[in-house]
Write an enzyme that holds these catalytic residues in place. Structure first.
Site, PDB file in Angstrom:
ATOM      1  N   ASP B  91       1.204 -31.493 -13.704  1.00 14.42           N
ATOM      2  CA  ASP B  91       2.087 -30.788 -12.763  1.00 14.42           C
ATOM      3  C   ASP B  91       3.020 -29.908 -13.587  1.00 14.42           C
ATOM      4  O   ASP B  91       4.106 -30.305 -13.994  1.00 14.42           O
ATOM      5  CB  ASP B  91       2.862 -31.783 -11.915  1.00 14.42           C
ATOM      6  CG  ASP B  91       3.542 -31.093 -10.739  1.00 14.42           C
ATOM      7  OD1 ASP B  91       3.349 -29.869 -10.564  1.00 14.42           O
ATOM      8  OD2 ASP B  91       4.262 -31.780  -9.985  1.00 14.42           O
ATOM      9  N   ALA B  92       2.527 -28.706 -13.860  1.00 11.52           N
ATOM     10  CA  ALA B  92       3.172 -27.823 -14.836  1.00 11.52           C
ATOM     11  C   ALA B  92       3.699 -26.544 -14.186  1.00 11.52           C
ATOM     12  O   ALA B  92       4.565 -25.885 -14.736  1.00 11.52           O
ATOM     13  CB  ALA B  92       2.174 -27.455 -15.932  1.00 11.52           C
ATOM     14  N   LYS B  93       3.158 -26.202 -13.025  1.00  7.23           N
ATOM     15  CA  LYS B  93       3.576 -25.000 -12.280  1.00  7.23           C
ATOM     16  C   LYS B  93       3.641 -23.787 -13.197  1.00  7.23           C
ATOM     17  O   LYS B  93       4.597 -23.033 -13.189  1.00  7.23           O
ATOM     18  CB  LYS B  93       4.888 -25.266 -11.548  1.00  7.23           C
ATOM     19  CG  LYS B  93       4.760 -26.440 -10.564  1.00  7.23           C
ATOM     20  CD  LYS B  93       5.974 -26.652  -9.708  1.00  7.23           C
ATOM     21  CE  LYS B  93       5.778 -27.748  -8.677  1.00  7.23           C
ATOM     22  NZ  LYS B  93       5.726 -29.114  -9.259  1.00  7.23           N
ATOM     23  N   ARG B  94       2.579 -23.615 -13.990  1.00  8.57           N
ATOM     24  CA  ARG B  94       2.511 -22.485 -14.900  1.00  8.57           C
ATOM     25  C   ARG B  94       1.997 -21.245 -14.184  1.00  8.57           C
ATOM     26  O   ARG B  94       1.658 -21.286 -12.995  1.00  8.57           O
ATOM     27  CB  ARG B  94       1.593 -22.830 -16.093  1.00  8.57           C
ATOM     28  CG  ARG B  94       2.078 -24.012 -16.937  1.00  8.57           C
ATOM     29  CD  ARG B  94       3.426 -23.743 -17.570  1.00  8.57           C
ATOM     30  NE  ARG B  94       3.751 -24.732 -18.604  1.00  8.57           N
ATOM     31  CZ  ARG B  94       4.572 -25.772 -18.459  1.00  8.57           C
ATOM     32  NH1 ARG B  94       5.183 -25.994 -17.320  1.00  8.57           N
ATOM     33  NH2 ARG B  94       4.815 -26.599 -19.481  1.00  8.57           N
TER      34      ARG B  94
END
Lengths: 277, 277
Positions: B91-94
């Site tokens: 869950d990095a929302k890159r």
């Protein structure tokens, strides 16, 4: 670094150049590969060669993250090596729900956490105000919000019409003004979007704009400067590959200096024109 | 893990529970602090206690990044410890321009780079298709695109009207369908947005939806399940704090098991109802 300090640096150095430290371990000059930390050795040489020509450094975090813990250590050493009179940008494009954005803020702004003490961070606006505010809770630190980016995909959503003749990137800029002033908030505007820069400047007359996309991506420094410069400077124009990889021989730092010097000299001309207006 | 494998796991375990490994070193049970890697020791115990009840694990990368290189090492060990029959989500929302998104993809998908081999990553859509496609270049890996998030700020831009009665999150889902099918692409939809779940399910009838916000954030598992379940399962409902911090004593893992068991039992009921329909 405050708004006025950054502005003063620009006129003192006659430069609004930001050097993008997008250091790819696979592109390093061969003679650096025997160094204990080749990425840091490269960055140190680039910083030494450009520090009197640049007002800002912007490591793109992806390049370090792709190296795992080792990359993180190279990033720490690089950040510590950047002179105090240069503005530092974590180009991380983070953004998450509030308590999680708070942890990203810790990671990049609180040196007791991950060892990093950047002046600013790039943030994606999609999740809205409570994904941005935790970064602004750190006194003196800046958020640089994505507005209109330099890549082709910027047309997918950023240019969507929302409401009365307003595109999404304009809604982002307007809304963000209610979150913080130009002393804490900048916007990312790609140099390939020079046609829109005048509209953006009208919406954000005093804000600094971080402008990537000059050089390798094809944006024009002249166009960006004519439309974007303000009395306080108001621009940070980023160049990465054109400086970093000007040569991959033992002369890489000298060639990087030459590239940065050419950009700085051009910027000095535009600043002089701006001052005469 | 393929679409069918994930679906099979859901019906085999009678669960669509994702455990969010949002491990805050400041919240660890006191007796773990003497461990060489307290964060990993905690995660290992949580995984042991929940692996037969959960189909997915989702470390939020901010929690690890805020610890610097040490955090990255805890993340690697945690990921390696997760059983192979569980789906893993960074869950990095890159999201960045193409070549940089390619580096983020390397960081999370290529174990020879940063040592991580996640099945999937969360990605912010603001920068458009060329910020997403590099993640899909990794065969068998998944992108989980932010659509309608659980936080109050989701109203700022995601709910903006764009074009004919279409809100931005709907435009994102529609456009994303042209990039990849439901076998490679999921969407994040906050459990606090249950009212919109039926509209989203109509737009993405076969897609898996990753749903955070049940528990501490107040979303209802019943509402989410009624509107979101499909014949293939189609949901991954995340719980983090309610499981991780059910107790901060020596019984933390047992209490985590109990919390996960209660959610799984409720999910089994909803799956049974779905199967009868």
């Amino acid at each position: 670094m405050t708004y006025n300090e950054l502005s003063n640096q620009i006129f003192q150095k006659q430069s609004y150049l930001c050097v993008g430290l997008d250091t790819d371990p696979r592109k390093l000059p061969h003679h650096l590969l025997s160094e204990p930390d080749p990425v840091f050795a490269f960055n140190r040489a680039i910083i030494d060669a450009t520090a009197n020509l640049a007002v800002a450094y912007k490591p793109n975090i992806a390049f370090y993250e792709a190296q795992g813990p080792r990359g993180w250590e190279s990033l720490q050493k690089t950040l510590d090596y950047i002179p105090a009179d240069c503005f530092t940008i974590a180009d991380a494009k983070r953004g998450d729900i509030g308590n999680t954005s708070g942890l990203y803020a810790r990671a990049f702004f609180d040196p007791t956490a991950a060892g990093l003490n950047f002046d600013s961070i790039t943030v994606a606006p999609y999740m809205g105000h409570d994904s941005v505010m935790p970064f602004l809770d750190y006194a003196g630190k800046w958020v640089i919000l994505l507005a209109l980016t330099s890549n082709p995909g910027s047309a997918d959503f950023q240019r969507l019409a929302t409401g009365d003749k307003e595109e999404l990137f304009e809604a982002v800029i307007k809304r963000a003004h209610t979150w913080a002033g130009p002393d804490r908030l900048m916007f990312v505007v790609g140099a390939t979007q020079a046609d829109e820069l005048s509209r953006i400047r009208a919406l954000a007359p005093d804000s600094f704009l971080l402008v990537p996309g000059v050089g390798a991506q094809g944006g024009s420094l002249a166009d960006v400067s004519r439309r974007g410069l303000t009395a306080a400077g108001g621009l940070l124009v980023n160049a990465s590959r054109s400086i970093l990889y000007a040569s991959n021989g033992t002369d890489f730092a000298d060639r990087a200096h030459d590239e940065a010097k050419a950009l700085q000299a051009e910027m000095a001309e535009y600043l002089a024109v701006g001052n005469r207006q």
